[in-house]
Design an enzyme around this catalytic site. Structure first.
Site, PDB file in Angstrom:
ATOM      1  N   HIS A 116       0.826  -1.219   0.000  1.00 27.33           N
ATOM      2  CA  HIS A 116       0.000   0.000   0.000  1.00 27.33           C
ATOM      3  C   HIS A 116       0.859   1.268   0.000  1.00 27.33           C
ATOM      4  O   HIS A 116       0.602   2.227   0.735  1.00 27.33           O
ATOM      5  CB  HIS A 116      -0.957  -0.001   1.186  1.00 27.33           C
ATOM      6  N   HIS A 187      -9.909   1.777   1.484  1.00 24.89           N
ATOM      7  CA  HIS A 187      -9.756   0.591   2.325  1.00 24.89           C
ATOM      8  C   HIS A 187     -10.808   0.558   3.443  1.00 24.89           C
ATOM      9  O   HIS A 187     -10.481   0.242   4.598  1.00 24.89           O
ATOM     10  CB  HIS A 187      -8.346   0.548   2.920  1.00 24.89           C
ATOM     11  N   GLU A 326     -11.962  -3.698  -2.209  1.00 20.11           N
ATOM     12  CA  GLU A 326     -11.070  -2.659  -2.710  1.00 20.11           C
ATOM     13  C   GLU A 326     -11.043  -2.704  -4.244  1.00 20.11           C
ATOM     14  O   GLU A 326     -10.577  -3.685  -4.827  1.00 20.11           O
ATOM     15  CB  GLU A 326      -9.668  -2.866  -2.158  1.00 20.11           C
TER      16      GLU A 326
END
Length: 362
Positions: A116, A187, A326
């Site tokens: 991420h 998220h 996501e």
């Protein structure tokens, strides 16, 4: 928009007001005439709460969050809960990428990988609020070349819009001055039973996915680059199945991730086409969530590693107490040339739309 303490969620504006070197953070509340409410903060562009009704008209929060910026370790450890992820979502194996003919090494925060965008991704920055009212908030961020190790100066614009159809629409736009890679997502962790103490498991949630293929991982949950058919596996959600129905069936992929933590290839006639991706229903409350996206991929994560920390209003979030959907391209795309490209170029601006629509199941 005036920040206020008056909201269904019970959040206090001052708990999100913080002076930082990047600017001031705050609490923003979106609401529509049907009573749906979404609270966000410009720190990490985090979705803090979504208040939606059940079959009896009872409004409850359906995403996990915190009462303040310090809650859920937003500031100290950079938890991804509800946050905007970027410039690139997902794992990049080895923290290595090649863009515009040049090689780059990224900071490893999930050794030996970058997850991420590392510890200095979009989830850790203060976004500039350009405009806000009761229905929308638009935020921008100027990502500097190599800020989180990625190349290119990228100007990002993010808009949350709450519609009269109980939809939260997320629009991402970006431009760059040099070749870059860009693949953001949100998220948010959902529990359609309602997030309360104790927070119930999401294993009773019934899921349908518009996906014929999934992306397997190795025993370290790293994506292998393969694209496999869902047919004959616990990843076949083309017809409705409860999350908990097959999650402990002993299938190696589910053992590797301690549950679902995988990418799915969405059905598209063409890239960037806006299509339906997923439907999620809570039999307990009758709440239904539909996900639509312009992206080719969807990561479904069943909260297998939630540690049981304490969040909003003293609520604890144990393992599998929430689930993520996501919308993004495929993980580790830069190192898999057969995946759709996530390269961003000066002559071609980026756009992505994701919609979370709430209703009641038939």
């Amino acid at each position: 928009m005036e920040k206020t303490m008056e909201n269904k969620t019970g959040l206090k504006a001052e708990a999100f007001e913080k002076e930082t070197p990047q600017g001031k953070t705050g609490l923003y509340v979106l609401c529509n005439s049907k009573g749906m409410e979404v609270c966000v903060t410009n720190y990490g562009a985090i979705i803090l709460s979504m208040m939606v009704p059940d079959r009896d008209g009872k409004f409850e929060n359906v995403v996990i969050g915190a009462d303040s910026l310090e809650g859920a370790e937003y500031l100290s450890k950079g938890w991804y809960i509800g946050a905007t992820i970027g410039p690139v979502a997902g794992r990049i194996l080895g923290g290595r990428i090649r863009v515009g003919g040049k090689d780059y090494e990224l900071v490893l925060n999930s050794a030996p990988n970058t997850l991420h965008s590392g510890d200095h991704g979009f989830h850790t920055v203060v976004w500039k609020v350009e405009s806000a009212d009761s229905r929308h908030i638009t935020m921008t961020y100027h990502y500097k070349d190599r800020e989180a190790g990625f190349p290119g100066n990228i100007d990002v614009c993010l808009t949350y819009t709450l519609t009269e159809d109980n939809e939260l629409r997320i629009d991402y736009d970006a431009t760059t001055d040099a070749p870059a890679i860009f693949c953001p997502t949100n998220h948010a962790y959902f529990n359609l039973n309602g997030v309360s103490t104790p927070t119930s498991s999401i294993e009773n949630h019934i899921v349908t996915l518009d996906a014929d293929y999934y992306l397997p991982t190795d025993d370290n949950t790293n994506h292998t680059g393969e694209i496999l058919r869902v047919e004959g596996t616990p990843f076949d959600f083309r017809e409705p199945h409860a999350i908990g129905e097959r999650i402990e069936c002993g299938f190696p992929q589910l053992i590797y991730g301690k549950g679902y933590d995988h990418g799915f290839v969405l059905r598209k006639r063409q890239l960037k086409e806006m299509t339906h991706a997923a439907t999620v229903v809570s039999p307990e409350t009758g709440r239904r969530l539909d996900v639509e996206t312009t992206e080719i991929g969807l990561i479904m994560y069943s909260g297998n590693y939630l540690p049981g920390f304490t969040g909003m209003h003293g609520t604890t979030y144990p393992r599998r107490s929430a689930i993520c959907f996501e919308t993004e391209c495929f993980p580790d795309t830069p190192n898999n040339l057969h995946f759709p490209s996530i390269e961003l170029h000066p002559e071609k601006p980026y756009h992505q739309t994701c919609v979370y629509r709430f209703s009641l199941a038939d």
